[in-house]
Motif scaffolding. Structure first.
Motif, PDB file in Angstrom:
ATOM      1  N   ALA A 358       0.834  -1.205   0.000  1.00 36.63           N
ATOM      2  CA  ALA A 358       0.000   0.000   0.000  1.00 36.63           C
ATOM      3  C   ALA A 358       0.866   1.251   0.000  1.00 36.63           C
ATOM      4  N   LEU A 359       1.940   1.225   0.770  1.00 36.52           N
ATOM      5  CA  LEU A 359       2.862   2.364   0.824  1.00 36.52           C
ATOM      6  C   LEU A 359       3.500   2.606  -0.538  1.00 36.52           C
ATOM      7  N   PHE A 360       4.003   1.553  -1.139  1.00 34.56           N
ATOM      8  CA  PHE A 360       4.717   1.703  -2.402  1.00 34.56           C
ATOM      9  C   PHE A 360       3.766   2.162  -3.521  1.00 34.56           C
ATOM     10  N   SER A 361       2.565   1.608  -3.516  1.00 35.09           N
ATOM     11  CA  SER A 361       1.593   1.992  -4.546  1.00 35.09           C
ATOM     12  C   SER A 361       1.199   3.459  -4.405  1.00 35.09           C
ATOM     13  N   ALA A 362       1.038   3.914  -3.164  1.00 38.73           N
ATOM     14  CA  ALA A 362       0.672   5.314  -2.940  1.00 38.73           C
ATOM     15  C   ALA A 362       1.775   6.247  -3.407  1.00 38.73           C
ATOM     16  N   LEU A 363       3.015   5.883  -3.151  1.00 37.69           N
ATOM     17  CA  LEU A 363       4.135   6.706  -3.613  1.00 37.69           C
ATOM     18  C   LEU A 363       4.157   6.770  -5.141  1.00 37.69           C
ATOM     19  N   GLU A 364       3.978   5.628  -5.767  1.00 40.03           N
ATOM     20  CA  GLU A 364       3.997   5.607  -7.232  1.00 40.03           C
ATOM     21  C   GLU A 364       2.850   6.427  -7.812  1.00 40.03           C
ATOM     22  N   ARG A 365       1.722   6.388  -7.139  1.00 39.01           N
ATOM     23  CA  ARG A 365       0.557   7.139  -7.608  1.00 39.01           C
ATOM     24  C   ARG A 365       0.739   8.643  -7.415  1.00 39.01           C
ATOM     25  N   ALA A 366       1.385   9.020  -6.330  1.00 43.55           N
ATOM     26  CA  ALA A 366       1.452  10.435  -5.960  1.00 43.55           C
ATOM     27  C   ALA A 366       2.597  11.194  -6.615  1.00 43.55           C
ATOM     28  N   VAL A 367       3.728  10.552  -6.776  1.00 43.90           N
ATOM     29  CA  VAL A 367       4.907  11.271  -7.283  1.00 43.90           C
ATOM     30  C   VAL A 367       4.766  11.539  -8.777  1.00 43.90           C
ATOM     31  N   ARG A 368       4.887  12.796  -9.142  1.00 47.82           N
ATOM     32  CA  ARG A 368       4.886  13.182 -10.557  1.00 47.82           C
ATOM     33  C   ARG A 368       6.317  13.072 -11.082  1.00 47.82           C
ATOM     34  N   ARG A 369       6.560  12.101 -11.894  1.00 51.10           N
ATOM     35  CA  ARG A 369       7.922  11.833 -12.350  1.00 51.10           C
ATOM     36  C   ARG A 369       8.294  12.729 -13.536  1.00 51.10           C
ATOM     37  N   THR A 370       9.505  13.217 -13.474  1.00 51.21           N
ATOM     38  CA  THR A 370      10.060  14.039 -14.546  1.00 51.21           C
ATOM     39  C   THR A 370      11.501  13.596 -14.766  1.00 51.21           C
TER      40      THR A 370
END
Length: 402
Positions: A358-370
């Motif tokens: 759940a932690l890892f999925s939330a980070l992947e969902r939230a971080v806008r990658r550039t």
């Protein structure tokens, strides 16, 4: 000539402040007496260098400030104005203040606004109690006044003289620069991430001055204070656990400004999920009743840990992701898929693949990658030596981007 700012309320502490000024002057330092009285902004004292009206003019909403009648509101407003006044000065070689509880609360924020390394002494009637709210993450030296700061007597004269001599000694013997030992970097550590951080420092200590901060709330704030002061070249924020305590209610919380220093400065940042599996409390009997049936682990007689749930981990990951999005410099955030602490591993008390997922999925969902902001999942445990190697490689990469 070295200049020391002397701050206090001349309407109630005038004699004490003038005595302190003379003690400092005898050392050969120039003294700027700043009156922060709230009873009368005009201040009729002829020997004051900066009158309260001048300080108050730095308040962002001066008309409202003039209308304040409540003493608590007036102190808070003057304190805010003093912060901006001190930030506007370019000749503060040191600062000293004296006061009771109100004066201490008024003066301390301005001291905290100054860079680490600038000498700061605060003589206070409350210095023998819990000084954390006043000192915060900075290097303020607090001296207990013993008697009230109200009149000169055989005790107060000695205490004030000692304080005056101490600030003068700090200023006159100050090192040329806090940052004269090459590039410094900050790292955050907890007992359960020690193996990782020690491996990183071993790999970098020949090239950098590695400053390790214990992630106990104040430790993280001190880490970011040095970033704001630009005394660090960047950070390897292995242990972001203070976010758990902030969001869930533990005893080692960060503030809402966590990661803010990197947003403001754009300095290189490498981070990870260190100890995001836990919330900290004191001894077992201090754990709030609403958490007593949760998964708890006694770390030592004074520290009890509580495992974060999948729902909490989702919230934590989302919050960290949003904060990372505000960082303007190069960012690398590494996710250790096999566990985020020494006790988050198979056969360990906090092993919980669902919560980690759940932690890892939330980070992947939230971080806008550039191109500058990257998030990477790694099939390693946080204390695996290879994970430390990846942190080092990513830090070297973000330094090159700076």
């Amino acid at each position: 000539m070295n200049t020391i700012y002397l701050v206090g309320t001349c309407d109630t502490k005038g004699d004490e402040l003038r005595y302190l000024r003379e003690c400092i002057r005898q050392s050969g330092c120039r003294v700027v007496l700043v009156d922060v009285s709230t009873s009368d902004l005009r201040s009729h004292a002829q020997d004051v260098d900066v009158h309260p009206g001048e300080v108050a003019s730095f308040h962002p909403d001066l008309p409202k400030r003039k209308q304040l009648g409540d003493r608590g509101e007036a102190v808070a407003a003057m304190s805010q104005a003093l912060v901006e006044f001190i930030r506007s000065r370019n000749d503060v070689d040191g600062i000293i203040g004296a006061g009771g509880s109100g004066g201490t609360a008024l003066i301390a924020p301005a001291m905290r606004a100054l860079p680490v390394g600038t000498p700061k002494v605060l003589i206070s009637t409350v210095a023998s109690g819990n000084v954390a709210p006043y000192v915060g993450p900075t290097d303020i030296s607090m001296m207990y006044s013993v008697t009230d700061v109200s009149g000169l007597n055989r005790i107060s004269r000695v205490v004030l003289a000692n304080a005056g001599n101490s600030i003068a000694g700090m200023v006159l013997n100050k090192r040329a620069s806090v940052g004269d030992d090459g590039l410094a970097i900050g790292l955050t550590m907890f007992g359960v991430t020690t193996a990782c951080v020690q491996a990183v420092t071993r790999a970098l200590d020949k090239s950098f001055d590695c400053l390790v901060f214990h992630a106990t709330g104040t430790g993280g704030q001190s880490f970011e204070k040095l970033v704001d002061s630009r005394l660090l070249a960047g950070g390897i924020d292995v242990t972001t656990t203070e976010v758990c305590d902030y969001l869930i209610g533990g005893v080692f919380p960060c503030t809402s400004d966590r990661f803010g220093a990197f947003a403001r400065t754009g300095l290189p940042y490498v981070g990870s999920c260190g100890a995001l599996d836990m919330v900290n409390f004191g001894a077992m009997e201090t754990v709030p009743s609403k958490f007593r049936k949760r998964r708890l682990h006694v770390h030592n007689p004074q520290v009890t840990l509580m495992r974060t749930t999948p729902d909490e981990c989702d919230t934590i990951g989302e919050w960290i992701g949003r904060r990372l999005n505000s960082c303007t410099g190069p960012v690398r955030f590494l996710i250790p898929e096999l566990g985020v602490s020494a006790i988050d591993a198979p056969d360990q008390p906090f092993h919980d693949p669902d919560a980690d997922a759940a932690l890892f999925s939330a980070l992947e969902r939230a971080v806008r990658r550039t191109d500058k902001r990257q998030l990477t999942r790694v099939p390693l445990h946080i204390n695996d030596p290879q994970f430390a190697e990846l942190l080092v490689a990513n830090f070297q990469e973000v330094l090159r981007e700076q």
